[in-house]
Scaffold this active site. Sequence first.
Site, PDB file in Angstrom:
ATOM      1  N   ASP A   1       0.856  -1.187   0.000  1.00 13.50           N
ATOM      2  CA  ASP A   1       0.000   0.000   0.000  1.00 13.50           C
ATOM      3  C   ASP A   1       0.895   1.241   0.000  1.00 13.50           C
ATOM      4  O   ASP A   1       1.543   1.562   0.994  1.00 13.50           O
ATOM      5  CB  ASP A   1      -0.899  -0.026   1.249  1.00 13.50           C
ATOM      6  CG  ASP A   1      -1.865   1.149   1.263  1.00 13.50           C
ATOM      7  OD1 ASP A   1      -1.772   2.015   0.371  1.00 13.50           O
ATOM      8  OD2 ASP A   1      -2.715   1.195   2.177  1.00 13.50           O
TER       9      ASP A   1
ATOM     10  N   THR B   1      -4.387   6.889  -9.737  1.00 13.48           N
ATOM     11  CA  THR B   1      -4.642   7.250 -11.135  1.00 13.48           C
ATOM     12  C   THR B   1      -6.041   7.862 -11.329  1.00 13.48           C
ATOM     13  O   THR B   1      -6.362   8.296 -12.432  1.00 13.48           O
ATOM     14  CB  THR B   1      -4.501   6.011 -12.044  1.00 13.48           C
ATOM     15  OG1 THR B   1      -5.375   4.985 -11.553  1.00 13.48           O
ATOM     16  CG2 THR B   1      -3.091   5.473 -12.045  1.00 13.48           C
TER      17      THR B   1
ATOM     18  N   THR C   1       2.532  11.515 -16.978  1.00 14.47           N
ATOM     19  CA  THR C   1       1.351  11.796 -17.793  1.00 14.47           C
ATOM     20  C   THR C   1       1.429  13.153 -18.508  1.00 14.47           C
ATOM     21  O   THR C   1       2.168  14.039 -18.065  1.00 14.47           O
ATOM     22  CB  THR C   1       0.124  11.810 -16.846  1.00 14.47           C
ATOM     23  OG1 THR C   1      -1.001  12.380 -17.506  1.00 14.47           O
ATOM     24  CG2 THR C   1       0.376  12.644 -15.593  1.00 14.47           C
ATOM     25  N   ASP C   2       0.621  13.305 -19.565  1.00  8.74           N
ATOM     26  CA  ASP C   2       0.514  14.629 -20.207  1.00  8.74           C
ATOM     27  C   ASP C   2      -0.322  15.592 -19.351  1.00  8.74           C
ATOM     28  O   ASP C   2      -0.443  16.767 -19.708  1.00  8.74           O
ATOM     29  CB  ASP C   2      -0.071  14.505 -21.625  1.00  8.74           C
ATOM     30  CG  ASP C   2      -1.425  13.833 -21.668  1.00  8.74           C
ATOM     31  OD1 ASP C   2      -1.835  13.229 -20.648  1.00  8.74           O
ATOM     32  OD2 ASP C   2      -2.094  13.895 -22.720  1.00  8.74           O
TER      33      ASP C   2
ATOM     34  N   TYR D   1      -3.921  15.587  -9.630  1.00  6.04           N
ATOM     35  CA  TYR D   1      -3.258  14.416 -10.227  1.00  6.04           C
ATOM     36  C   TYR D   1      -2.009  14.854 -10.992  1.00  6.04           C
ATOM     37  O   TYR D   1      -0.902  14.333 -10.778  1.00  6.04           O
ATOM     38  CB  TYR D   1      -4.246  13.694 -11.158  1.00  6.04           C
ATOM     39  CG  TYR D   1      -3.635  12.614 -12.019  1.00  6.04           C
ATOM     40  CD1 TYR D   1      -3.182  11.426 -11.462  1.00  6.04           C
ATOM     41  CD2 TYR D   1      -3.512  12.777 -13.408  1.00  6.04           C
ATOM     42  CE1 TYR D   1      -2.619  10.420 -12.263  1.00  6.04           C
ATOM     43  CE2 TYR D   1      -2.966  11.788 -14.209  1.00  6.04           C
ATOM     44  CZ  TYR D   1      -2.518  10.610 -13.631  1.00  6.04           C
ATOM     45  OH  TYR D   1      -1.958   9.637 -14.418  1.00  6.04           O
TER      46      TYR D   1
ATOM     47  N   LYS E   1       1.980  14.164 -10.088  1.00  7.35           N
ATOM     48  CA  LYS E   1       2.870  13.456 -11.018  1.00  7.35           C
ATOM     49  C   LYS E   1       4.098  14.307 -11.337  1.00  7.35           C
ATOM     50  O   LYS E   1       5.217  13.782 -11.441  1.00  7.35           O
ATOM     51  CB  LYS E   1       2.110  13.098 -12.302  1.00  7.35           C
ATOM     52  CG  LYS E   1       1.143  11.947 -12.132  1.00  7.35           C
ATOM     53  CD  LYS E   1       1.919  10.660 -11.963  1.00  7.35           C
ATOM     54  CE  LYS E   1       1.028   9.447 -11.955  1.00  7.35           C
ATOM     55  NZ  LYS E   1       1.801   8.209 -11.904  1.00  7.35           N
TER      56      LYS E   1
HETATM   57  N1  NAP Z   1      -4.270   4.984 -18.049  1.00  4.93           N
HETATM   58  C1  NAP Z   1      -3.912   6.136 -18.623  1.00  4.93           C
HETATM   59  O1  NAP Z   1      -4.589   6.640 -19.532  1.00  4.93           O
HETATM   60  C2  NAP Z   1      -2.643   6.830 -18.197  1.00  4.93           C
HETATM   61  C3  NAP Z   1      -2.298   8.042 -18.817  1.00  4.93           C
HETATM   62  C4  NAP Z   1      -1.123   8.686 -18.415  1.00  4.93           C
HETATM   63  C5  NAP Z   1      -0.324   8.133 -17.444  1.00  4.93           C
HETATM   64  N2  NAP Z   1      -0.702   6.971 -16.852  1.00  4.93           N
HETATM   65  C6  NAP Z   1       0.149   6.448 -15.779  1.00  4.93           C
HETATM   66  O2  NAP Z   1       0.608   5.160 -16.149  1.00  4.93           O
HETATM   67  C7  NAP Z   1       0.681   4.315 -14.991  1.00  4.93           C
HETATM   68  C8  NAP Z   1      -0.079   3.036 -15.254  1.00  4.93           C
HETATM   69  O3  NAP Z   1      -1.434   3.345 -15.564  1.00  4.93           O
HETATM   70  P1  NAP Z   1      -2.549   2.212 -15.640  1.00  4.93           P
HETATM   71  O4  NAP Z   1      -3.506   2.601 -16.702  1.00  4.93           O
HETATM   72  O5  NAP Z   1      -1.914   0.868 -15.693  1.00  4.93           O
HETATM   73  O6  NAP Z   1      -3.254   2.424 -14.222  1.00  4.93           O
HETATM   74  P2  NAP Z   1      -4.273   1.469 -13.453  1.00  4.93           P
HETATM   75  O7  NAP Z   1      -4.775   0.395 -14.331  1.00  4.93           O
HETATM   76  O8  NAP Z   1      -5.240   2.407 -12.799  1.00  4.93           O
HETATM   77  O9  NAP Z   1      -3.365   0.797 -12.344  1.00  4.93           O
HETATM   78  C9  NAP Z   1      -2.955   1.482 -11.230  1.00  4.93           C
HETATM   79  C10 NAP Z   1      -2.560   0.478 -10.181  1.00  4.93           C
HETATM   80  O10 NAP Z   1      -2.182   1.203  -9.018  1.00  4.93           O
HETATM   81  C11 NAP Z   1      -2.436   0.384  -7.919  1.00  4.93           C
HETATM   82  N3  NAP Z   1      -2.703   1.193  -6.737  1.00  4.93           N
HETATM   83  C12 NAP Z   1      -3.722   2.050  -6.499  1.00  4.93           C
HETATM   84  N4  NAP Z   1      -3.637   2.539  -5.247  1.00  4.93           N
HETATM   85  C13 NAP Z   1      -2.543   1.971  -4.688  1.00  4.93           C
HETATM   86  C14 NAP Z   1      -1.944   2.041  -3.413  1.00  4.93           C
HETATM   87  N5  NAP Z   1      -2.455   2.799  -2.431  1.00  4.93           N
HETATM   88  N6  NAP Z   1      -0.832   1.309  -3.167  1.00  4.93           N
HETATM   89  C15 NAP Z   1      -0.305   0.521  -4.135  1.00  4.93           C
HETATM   90  N7  NAP Z   1      -0.829   0.405  -5.373  1.00  4.93           N
HETATM   91  C16 NAP Z   1      -1.935   1.124  -5.637  1.00  4.93           C
HETATM   92  C17 NAP Z   1      -3.672  -0.430  -8.252  1.00  4.93           C
HETATM   93  O11 NAP Z   1      -3.489  -1.722  -7.667  1.00  4.93           O
HETATM   94  P3  NAP Z   1      -4.726  -2.777  -7.443  1.00  4.93           P
HETATM   95  O12 NAP Z   1      -5.299  -2.988  -8.794  1.00  4.93           O
HETATM   96  O13 NAP Z   1      -4.076  -4.000  -6.907  1.00  4.93           O
HETATM   97  O14 NAP Z   1      -5.658  -2.105  -6.490  1.00  4.93           O
HETATM   98  C18 NAP Z   1      -3.684  -0.462  -9.782  1.00  4.93           C
HETATM   99  O15 NAP Z   1      -3.451  -1.739 -10.290  1.00  4.93           O
HETATM  100  C19 NAP Z   1       0.137   5.153 -13.819  1.00  4.93           C
HETATM  101  O16 NAP Z   1       1.217   5.711 -13.131  1.00  4.93           O
HETATM  102  C20 NAP Z   1      -0.643   6.259 -14.490  1.00  4.93           C
HETATM  103  O17 NAP Z   1      -0.650   7.443 -13.712  1.00  4.93           O
HETATM  104  C21 NAP Z   1      -1.828   6.297 -17.211  1.00  4.93           C
END
Ligand code: NAP
Length: 301
Positions: A49, A75, A115-116, A138, A142
Amino acid sequence: MSALSPRKVLIIGAAGQLGRLCLKTFSYAPYQITATGFSRSGRDLIHLDLSKEGKAGEMVSRLRPDITLLCGGMTDVEGCESSREKAFQINVQSPMDIVREMKNISSSKFVYLSTDYVFDGNAGPYDELAETGPLNVYGASKLAGEKAVLEASDRNLVVRTTTVYSFQPDGNNFMMQLLKRLSQGEKMRVPIDQWATPTYAPDLALVLKKLVEADARGIVNVAGPDFISRLNFAKTSARILNLDEGLIEGLLTAELKQKAKRPLKAGLRTSLLERTAGGLMRGIEAGISDFKSHLAQHALK
Ligand SMILES: NC(=O)c1ccc[n+]([C@@H]2O[C@H](COP(=O)([O-])OP(=O)(O)OC[C@H]3O[C@@H](n4cnc5c(N)ncnc54)[C@H](OP(=O)(O)O)[C@@H]3O)[C@@H](O)[C@H]2O)c1
């Protein structure tokens, strides 16, 4: 260390959209993976966590990874807006604890996903040197996370990405929301004034591995090549997936009355990436078609 010496990789947030793909991409020698989950820990994922002060640092000092990929984080953009302190603990403080510990491990590398949303969305798509100016918590968290990670070691890498999508049955990325709603005959409201460069997650995972192997440092944008509005992205997806485009309703971002302001003209330029790992990021037509084939395979199970 020879190229084939085992390298310990820690993947944090390995149940998420990108994390689970990184698990696959790094699942070959010379990598030895330890992976963590949060709400979806158990089985092969150790519970971590990031909102609990000190926990991430403790794990790193115990495991001593050569490479840490921080795929997890807070996220949820609206959630960050209402819980600023928690967002900064997860997206800034815990990464800082990790990089502090990693300084004690020779040639270790920390990869931070950003992120953007670090930009104000007035002049996208943005390159790595563009001036930042986040509009919401957010994005601010970041940006602070990026700075902390880059200041800690010049070996560290920040990968900025945007609008990440993939076929993930238990996931909630934009394409999965679109698929679930439209296939149930439900309308979906989509902003007409948000622009970005949608990024196919399997390509992103592959490029991350290439960048780690090339020992890339500093900030690198990793995103798809198409600069497109959210509405057009939704309509193109619906067309390729044979879903009813008529259920997509375009509206202005302001009409969504969200707490967090969104950067409107966002997206990322990838000319720097083209020089190191060019040609690997698929455009939306190819990405959505691949998504469609994963959907078809899933339906056969
Ligand atoms: N998705 C987008 O469009 C996007 C765009 C720009 C940047 N990003 C960045 O890219 C990265 C990956 O994105 P993604 O789409 O794979 O995100 P995601 O599917 O939302 O995954 C985020 C993960 O963070 C974990 N998490 C949440 N709260 C937590 C906590 N308190 N302690 C530990 N883990 C925690 C969750 O784990 P559990 O599932 O086990 O709860 C989840 O699997 C992130 O850093 C995001 O900010 C994403």
